[in-house]
Design a protein around this motif. Structure first.
Motif, PDB file in Angstrom:
ATOM      1  N   LYS A 179       0.697  -0.992   0.139  1.00 14.39           N
ATOM      2  CA  LYS A 179       0.029  -0.003  -0.044  1.00 14.39           C
ATOM      3  C   LYS A 179       0.753   1.209   0.152  1.00 14.39           C
ATOM      4  CE  LYS A 179      -3.960  -1.941   2.195  1.00 14.39           C
ATOM      5  NZ  LYS A 179      -4.793  -2.198   3.330  1.00 14.39           N
ATOM      6  N   ASP A 180       1.852   1.229   0.661  1.00 16.92           N
ATOM      7  CA  ASP A 180       2.912   2.351   0.587  1.00 16.92           C
ATOM      8  C   ASP A 180       3.541   2.429  -0.554  1.00 16.92           C
ATOM      9  OD1 ASP A 180       2.253   2.699   3.430  1.00 16.92           O
ATOM     10  OD2 ASP A 180       4.079   1.652   4.319  1.00 16.92           O
ATOM     11  N   GLN A 206      -8.655   2.376   0.930  1.00 23.01           N
ATOM     12  CA  GLN A 206      -9.890   3.386   1.084  1.00 23.01           C
ATOM     13  C   GLN A 206      -9.411   4.590   2.148  1.00 23.01           C
ATOM     14  OE1 GLN A 206     -13.481   1.583   1.734  1.00 23.01           O
ATOM     15  NE2 GLN A 206     -13.547   0.467  -0.141  1.00 23.01           N
ATOM     16  N   ILE A 207      -9.492   5.755   1.843  1.00 29.81           N
ATOM     17  CA  ILE A 207      -9.182   6.806   2.838  1.00 29.81           C
ATOM     18  C   ILE A 207     -10.713   7.529   3.062  1.00 29.81           C
ATOM     19  CG2 ILE A 207      -8.068   9.169   2.976  1.00 29.81           C
ATOM     20  CD1 ILE A 207      -6.083   8.338   0.861  1.00 29.81           C
ATOM     21  N   PRO A 208     -11.081   7.618   4.562  1.00 28.86           N
ATOM     22  CA  PRO A 208     -12.106   8.423   4.849  1.00 28.86           C
ATOM     23  C   PRO A 208     -12.221   9.692   4.360  1.00 28.86           C
ATOM     24  CG  PRO A 208     -10.542   7.883   6.753  1.00 28.86           C
ATOM     25  CD  PRO A 208     -10.025   7.228   5.431  1.00 28.86           C
ATOM     26  N   ARG A 209     -13.290   9.998   3.819  1.00 29.40           N
ATOM     27  CA  ARG A 209     -13.402  11.370   3.234  1.00 29.40           C
ATOM     28  C   ARG A 209     -14.710  12.146   3.763  1.00 29.40           C
ATOM     29  NH1 ARG A 209     -16.363  13.571  -1.141  1.00 29.40           N
ATOM     30  NH2 ARG A 209     -15.436  15.421  -2.152  1.00 29.40           N
TER      31      ARG A 209
END
Length: 245
Positions: free
Chosen positions: A179-180, A187-190
């Protein structure tokens, strides 16, 4: 002569364990023969040739085994694209249909710590330990995707896949590294921004007010606070010795 031949055969048996069984049978045959039987010429030469051939075959088998194990060591992702992998697993993940050996019908809550301890391998090792060609690497994306839920993006619990805790730790580290490096999506919380500025919605956290005069308070809501006279008298009575008169 039979006794001398028996000594030669015994010495050869000590040098190579791969020909112990045939030579033991030959020794038993010599013991059954009478001592007066003449030794066939060239027997020692044939035994030496047999020993050399057996050692060469043994070395070739060992070299072939090492080559098979190190074939995908530098590029482990090529194993998942090979025909050997397709014939063994097909299109299913490597952990499909695996069941760990355990007592009773209910599996334990945790998998085993490790499947390989030095040279000892436990019975029915986990899906990763049982196949030496499966190597965990952050660039081996197809292997890592088999242990990630496509719906939630979370890593499968080891009790579902059967992977031992040692390999599960390597999996988690490889997934984080992938992932890095941008090899695996995540998924990134938005939060939607409505355009309202919440930083100055309250007077206490707003912009700095203008300079104060002698009778003005710093904040406007200070004047609206009226303390209780009973509470003020209690505080004054408690701290009477510390108050200035």
């Amino acid at each position: 002569m039979a006794a001398s031949l028996q000594r030669v055969v015994t010495a050869i048996c000590r040098l190579s364990p791969s020909i112990v069984l045939p030579t033991r049978r030959y020794q038993i045959g010599l013991q059954r023969l009478p001592v007066s039987v003449a030794v066939i010429p060239g027997v020692c030469h044939r035994l030496c040739r047999f020993y050399n051939k057996a050692s060469v075959l043994q070395d070739e088998e060992a070299a072939q085994a090492v080559e098979i194990l190190s074939r995908y060591k530098d590029r482990p992702w090529e194993y998942l694209q090979s025909e050997e992998y397709t014939n063994r697993y097909g299109s299913s993940p490597v952990w499909t249909g695996y069941r760990r050996n355990h007592k009773g019908g209910i599996p334990p809550q945790k998998t085993r710590k490790t499947c390989i301890r030095g040279d000892k391998i436990c019975g029915n090792p986990c899906p990763i330990c049982r196949d030496p060609n499966i190597i965990i690497h952050h660039q081996n994306v197809k292997l890592l995707q088999q242990f990630i839920s496509p719906q939630t993006g979370q890593v499968f619990d080891p009790t579902r896949t059967g992977v031992c805790m040692k390999q599960q730790k390597k999996l988690n580290e490889a997934i984080d590294a992938a992932k890095d490096h941008g090899l695996l999506p995540f998924q990134i919380p938005r939060a939607d921004f409505s355009g309202e500025d919440y930083s100055n919605s309250h007077d206490a956290v707003g912009s700095t007010p203008p300079p104060l005069t002698s009778n003005d308070s710093w904040y406007s809501w200070y004047d609206e606070i009226t303390p209780d006279k009973m509470e003020v008298s209690k505080v004054r009575k408690t701290y009477r010795a510390y108050l200035k008169r």
